[in-house]
Design a protein around this motif. Structure first.
Motif, short mmCIF file in Angstrom:
data_model
loop_
_atom_site.label_atom_id
_atom_site.label_comp_id
_atom_site.label_asym_id
_atom_site.label_seq_id
_atom_site.Cartn_x
_atom_site.Cartn_y
_atom_site.Cartn_z
N ASN A 13 -0.88 3.35 -0.21
CA ASN A 13 -1.24 4.34 -1.23
C ASN A 13 -0.41 5.60 -1.00
O ASN A 13 -0.76 6.43 -0.16
CB ASN A 13 -2.73 4.65 -1.16
CG ASN A 13 -3.20 5.53 -2.31
OD1 ASN A 13 -2.52 6.46 -2.73
ND2 ASN A 13 -4.39 5.25 -2.82
N VAL A 14 0.67 5.73 -1.75
CA VAL A 14 1.59 6.85 -1.54
C VAL A 14 0.91 8.19 -1.77
O VAL A 14 1.08 9.14 -1.01
CB VAL A 14 2.83 6.70 -2.45
CG1 VAL A 14 3.65 7.98 -2.47
CG2 VAL A 14 3.70 5.54 -1.97
N GLY A 15 0.12 8.29 -2.84
CA GLY A 15 -0.53 9.55 -3.16
C GLY A 15 -1.47 10.02 -2.06
O GLY A 15 -1.46 11.20 -1.67
N ALA A 16 -2.29 9.11 -1.54
CA ALA A 16 -3.23 9.47 -0.48
C ALA A 16 -2.50 9.87 0.79
O ALA A 16 -2.89 10.82 1.48
CB ALA A 16 -4.19 8.31 -0.22
N THR A 17 -1.43 9.15 1.11
CA THR A 17 -0.68 9.46 2.32
C THR A 17 0.01 10.81 2.19
O THR A 17 -0.01 11.63 3.12
CB THR A 17 0.35 8.36 2.61
OG1 THR A 17 -0.32 7.12 2.77
CG2 THR A 17 1.14 8.67 3.87
N ALA A 18 0.61 11.08 1.04
CA ALA A 18 1.26 12.37 0.82
C ALA A 18 0.26 13.51 0.94
O ALA A 18 0.55 14.55 1.54
CB ALA A 18 1.94 12.39 -0.54
N GLN A 19 -0.92 13.32 0.37
CA GLN A 19 -1.95 14.36 0.46
C GLN A 19 -2.37 14.59 1.91
O GLN A 19 -2.58 15.74 2.34
CB GLN A 19 -3.16 13.96 -0.38
CG GLN A 19 -4.26 15.01 -0.41
CD GLN A 19 -5.43 14.59 -1.29
OE1 GLN A 19 -5.67 13.40 -1.47
NE2 GLN A 19 -6.15 15.55 -1.83
N ARG A 20 -2.46 13.53 2.68
CA ARG A 20 -2.85 13.64 4.08
C ARG A 20 -1.81 14.42 4.88
O ARG A 20 -2.16 15.30 5.69
CB ARG A 20 -3.03 12.23 4.65
CG ARG A 20 -3.56 12.18 6.05
CD ARG A 20 -4.05 10.79 6.38
NE ARG A 20 -3.03 9.76 6.31
CZ ARG A 20 -3.04 8.77 5.42
NH1 ARG A 20 -3.99 8.69 4.50
NH2 ARG A 20 -2.09 7.86 5.43
N TYR A 21 -0.54 14.13 4.66
CA TYR A 21 0.51 14.84 5.39
C TYR A 21 0.63 16.29 4.93
O TYR A 21 1.00 17.17 5.72
CB TYR A 21 1.85 14.11 5.26
CG TYR A 21 2.00 12.99 6.27
CD1 TYR A 21 2.84 13.11 7.37
CD2 TYR A 21 1.25 11.82 6.14
CE1 TYR A 21 2.97 12.10 8.30
CE2 TYR A 21 1.36 10.80 7.07
CZ TYR A 21 2.21 10.95 8.16
OH TYR A 21 2.30 9.94 9.09
#
Length: 291
Positions: A13-21
């Motif tokens: 999940n690119v969106g969730a990972t980007a938000q996490r970083y």
């Protein structure tokens, strides 16, 4: 001159990972879209075409990036147990402050801040993200002499770690193909490897680093014989850290079998320069961008 340009990691999940970083490591999205078919082909991963991706940049504004590409989970994949790109290492200003932040973050601390015998210039810790990615967060005690000056609490990617079945062969390939200087191997008590393979806590493992103009940006780790090839899905990028992207000041001097002929590419990682991808020993993907 640090040649490291980007690390590409696979996430469901690119969106969730980007938000996490963004929330926990202070990174910001600078580009997003879907992987073009010709780019996926250049990686030798045609099945990754059309999958969402995002490119993130650290708070310092350094032009060294993390790129996340969507991929299907590989249940057989175990971090730190297979050959290939094993971890990313990000420099920071204060590892104890970072450790305090990680207490509340969705990253598992798998290596608390710990000094390493023989490496007095750094103070590292290690975490594992929800996607299984391994991130070393390293305070630079003595910047210079090949180590960066962090410009923010959590700054840029500065080393990629390669898990190798033959560390010396890997070093020779990078020296011959890319003209890098590979240092003399050393051995350390390597807690990450010992924990991953359930080895005695005091087991020592060999590693070597690669430099260009004295800047350190690659680490080759000799993995135990229990390590295996990385599982994945046919035609797709491998799970975990999938690609190491390096700049090169003399692109035409690079020798090797390109997966696809180098071509000019746009975007944050490529900057309108030529780029192509090679396979290092063991199949690790090395993307080279004209500096």
């Amino acid at each position: 001159m640090n040649l490291l340009r980007a690390a590409t990691l696979v996430t469901p999940n690119v969106g969730a990972t980007a938000q996490r970083y963004a929330q926990w490591l202070d990174y910001a999205v600078v580009e997003e879209g879907e992987v073009p078919a010709d780019v996926a082909a250049s990686w030798g991963a045609p099945a990754s075409a059309g999958r969402p991706y995002a490119v993130l940049q650290p708070a310092s504004g350094a032009d060294v990036f993390l790129r996340f590409v969507e991929g299907d989970p590989a249940p057989q994949y175990l971090p730190l147990r297979t050959y290939g790109w094993a971890a990313i290492e990000i420099c920071c200003q204060d590892v104890m402050a970072v450790n305090a932040r990680m207490q509340d973050a969705p990253f598992e601390i798998i290596g608390p801040p710990r000094r390493i015998d023989g490496l007095p210039t750094i103070h590292p810790m290690q975490v594992k993200g929800p996607d299984g990615e391994i991130v070393y967060l390293t305070e630079i005690i003595s910047p210079g002499n090949g180590l960066p000056h962090p410009g923010s609490l959590i700054d840029k990617l500065f080393i990629l770690v390669l898990a190798s079945d033959d560390m010396e062969a890997s070093g020779r390939w990078f020296a011959q193909t890319l003209g890098l200087d590979v240092g003399t191997p050393m051995t350390i008590v390597y807690h990450m490897i010992n924990d991953a393979f359930d080895l005695p806590k005091d087991s020592r493992h060999a590693l070597a680093t690669a430099t260009f103009e004295k800047d350190v940006f690659l680490e080759f780790d000799q993995y135990p014989e229990q390590a295996t090839a990385r599982p994945g899905h046919p035609g797709a990028l491998p799970p975990g850290v999938a690609i190491c992207t390096l700049k090169h000041p003399d692109f035409d001097s690079v020798t090797g079998d390109w997966i696809a002929p180098p071509t000019v590419r746009a975007g944050a990682v490529y900057g309108g320069k030529r780029a192509g991808v090679l396979r290092a020993p063991g199949g690790a993907l090395v993307e080279v961008v004209e500096a």
